[in-house]
Design a protein around this motif. Structure first.
Motif, PDB file in Angstrom:
ATOM      1  N   UNK A   1       0.817  -1.209   0.000  1.00 23.16           N
ATOM      2  CA  UNK A   1       0.000   0.000   0.000  1.00 23.16           C
ATOM      3  C   UNK A   1       0.859   1.271   0.000  1.00 23.16           C
ATOM      4  N   UNK A   2       2.130   1.130   0.361  1.00 20.35           N
ATOM      5  CA  UNK A   2       3.061   2.261   0.317  1.00 20.35           C
ATOM      6  C   UNK A   2       3.932   2.236  -0.935  1.00 20.35           C
ATOM      7  N   UNK A   3       4.429   1.072  -1.284  1.00 15.73           N
ATOM      8  CA  UNK A   3       5.404   0.982  -2.376  1.00 15.73           C
ATOM      9  C   UNK A   3       4.773   1.086  -3.762  1.00 15.73           C
ATOM     10  N   UNK A   4       3.470   0.820  -3.852  1.00 20.01           N
ATOM     11  CA  UNK A   4       2.789   0.963  -5.132  1.00 20.01           C
ATOM     12  C   UNK A   4       2.663   2.451  -5.454  1.00 20.01           C
ATOM     13  N   UNK A   5       3.439   2.911  -6.417  1.00 26.28           N
ATOM     14  CA  UNK A   5       3.524   4.331  -6.784  1.00 26.28           C
ATOM     15  C   UNK A   5       3.862   5.170  -5.539  1.00 26.28           C
ATOM     16  N   UNK A   6       5.060   4.956  -5.040  1.00 23.58           N
ATOM     17  CA  UNK A   6       5.507   5.606  -3.805  1.00 23.58           C
ATOM     18  C   UNK A   6       5.525   7.123  -3.899  1.00 23.58           C
ATOM     19  N   UNK A   7       5.627   7.653  -5.108  1.00 30.79           N
ATOM     20  CA  UNK A   7       5.661   9.112  -5.271  1.00 30.79           C
ATOM     21  C   UNK A   7       4.363   9.782  -4.831  1.00 30.79           C
TER      22      UNK A   7
ATOM     23  N   UNK B   1      17.522   9.651 -10.628  1.00 32.60           N
ATOM     24  CA  UNK B   1      16.765   9.390 -11.844  1.00 32.60           C
ATOM     25  C   UNK B   1      15.401  10.031 -11.901  1.00 32.60           C
ATOM     26  N   UNK B   2      14.428   9.215 -12.278  1.00 35.58           N
ATOM     27  CA  UNK B   2      13.052   9.689 -12.426  1.00 35.58           C
ATOM     28  C   UNK B   2      12.491  10.213 -11.102  1.00 35.58           C
ATOM     29  N   UNK B   3      12.900   9.600  -9.987  1.00 39.14           N
ATOM     30  CA  UNK B   3      12.434  10.053  -8.682  1.00 39.14           C
ATOM     31  C   UNK B   3      12.800  11.505  -8.411  1.00 39.14           C
ATOM     32  N   UNK B   4      13.980  11.909  -8.883  1.00 39.87           N
ATOM     33  CA  UNK B   4      14.408  13.304  -8.757  1.00 39.87           C
ATOM     34  C   UNK B   4      13.459  14.209  -9.518  1.00 39.87           C
ATOM     35  N   UNK B   5      13.116  13.805 -10.736  1.00 41.52           N
ATOM     36  CA  UNK B   5      12.245  14.623 -11.568  1.00 41.52           C
ATOM     37  C   UNK B   5      10.850  14.744 -10.956  1.00 41.52           C
ATOM     38  N   UNK B   6      10.328  13.647 -10.421  1.00 43.77           N
ATOM     39  CA  UNK B   6       9.008  13.675  -9.794  1.00 43.77           C
ATOM     40  C   UNK B   6       9.000  14.597  -8.579  1.00 43.77           C
TER      41      UNK B   6
END
Length: 281
Positions: free
Chosen positions: A130-136, A149-154
């Motif tokens: 419930x947390x790790x599914x689309x953590x952003x 990477x992408x996490x930085x951009x988000x």
């Protein structure tokens, strides 16, 4: 990249980082290819924050660093750098570190927990679906992010200051106007390097971010501005992709099979070798 290459030749290649672009430009197999640098690859999304707060509430009295990443060999280093940064902060504020990610190797969880305990850093670890599914989705609970990477951009698109891990230091560095070019070149990977930064300067900047609301506001504004210019997939970026696609479809496929004969033979031979190693039922 070495002169000898078995990379499959394409007439048009879209690349996400300057590092990738430079690599393809040096490869003679792509001398006649159209190479396009388009780093923008994050869609802006809105989430029901009120519903998510049932799982994770934002603490207004605590400055929260966040890292969303798989917990294993590949990204444990960036998490440990986040812990070390928080340990060295010069502040009287309460600070905590939230880590959200799927556990790949349990041993790294213990390593991270022990590092936080030894550093007297408050750590919250969430690794269930419930947390790790689309953590952003949970970025609303953060004040700053340790990102790659992408996490930085988000995170930057969500107006959050981001600290990028460095390959030659034990601390992550704040992405600002000075550090952005070098970090962006490697697509904000853990292989990032920044010349001229000392650990003392990194800690001083991070401490100022935690202690100074005006500096935090400036960092948030910078993050959003860079996201709009470089990371978000806008209508203009979509049009650019369509334009490249339509131009490619108008080209003749003649010669592609011949140019890719080497990689075809190479990969067929690789599969043949692997097939011999796999036990037959």
């Amino acid at each position: 990249m070495n002169v000898f290459s078995v990379a499959q030749v394409l007439r048009t290649v879209i690349l996400f980082s300057r590092e990738n672009l430079a690599s393809f430009q040096k490869n003679p197999r792509f001398a006649q290819s159209d190479l396009h640098l388009i780093p923008n690859r994050v869609f802006e999304r809105e989430h029901d924050t009120k519903a998510l707060e049932a799982l994770l509430k934002k603490d207004p009295d605590t400055f929260t660093f966040m890292r969303t990443a798989r917990i294993g060999k590949s990204y444990s280093g960036s998490i440990l750098q986040g812990i070390e940064l928080i340990r060295r902060l010069e502040t009287n504020r309460k600070v905590k570190f939230i880590v959200i990610g799927v556990v790949e190797e349990e041993s790294y969880v213990e390593t991270i927990r022990k590092a936080a305990q030894d550093a007297n850093v408050t750590l919250e670890l969430y690794n269930t679906p419930e947390y790790t599914r689309e953590a952003s989705r949970f970025l609303y609970a953060a004040d700053a992010v340790i990102g790659t990477g992408r996490g930085t951009m988000e995170a930057m698109s969500a107006r959050l200051p981001v600290f990028a891990p460095l390959s030659d230091m034990v601390l992550p560095v704040l992405i600002d106007a000075e550090t952005l070019p070098a970090l962006f070149e490697r697509n904000f990977s853990p292989r990032g390097k920044v010349e001229g930064k000392t650990e003392e300067a990194i800690v001083a900047t991070a401490s100022k971010l935690v202690n100074d609301p005006d500096f935090l506001a400036e960092a948030r504004q910078f993050a959003r501005k860079m996201a709009e210019e470089h990371f978000l997939i806008t209508d203009a970026i979509k049009e650019k992709y369509w334009s490249i696609y339509h131009r490619e479809m108008e080209k003749s496929p003649r010669g592609l099979v011949w140019k890719n004969l080497l990689p075809i033979v190479y990969y067929l031979n690789s599969y043949r070798i692997l097939a011999k190693r796999v036990p037959q039922p």
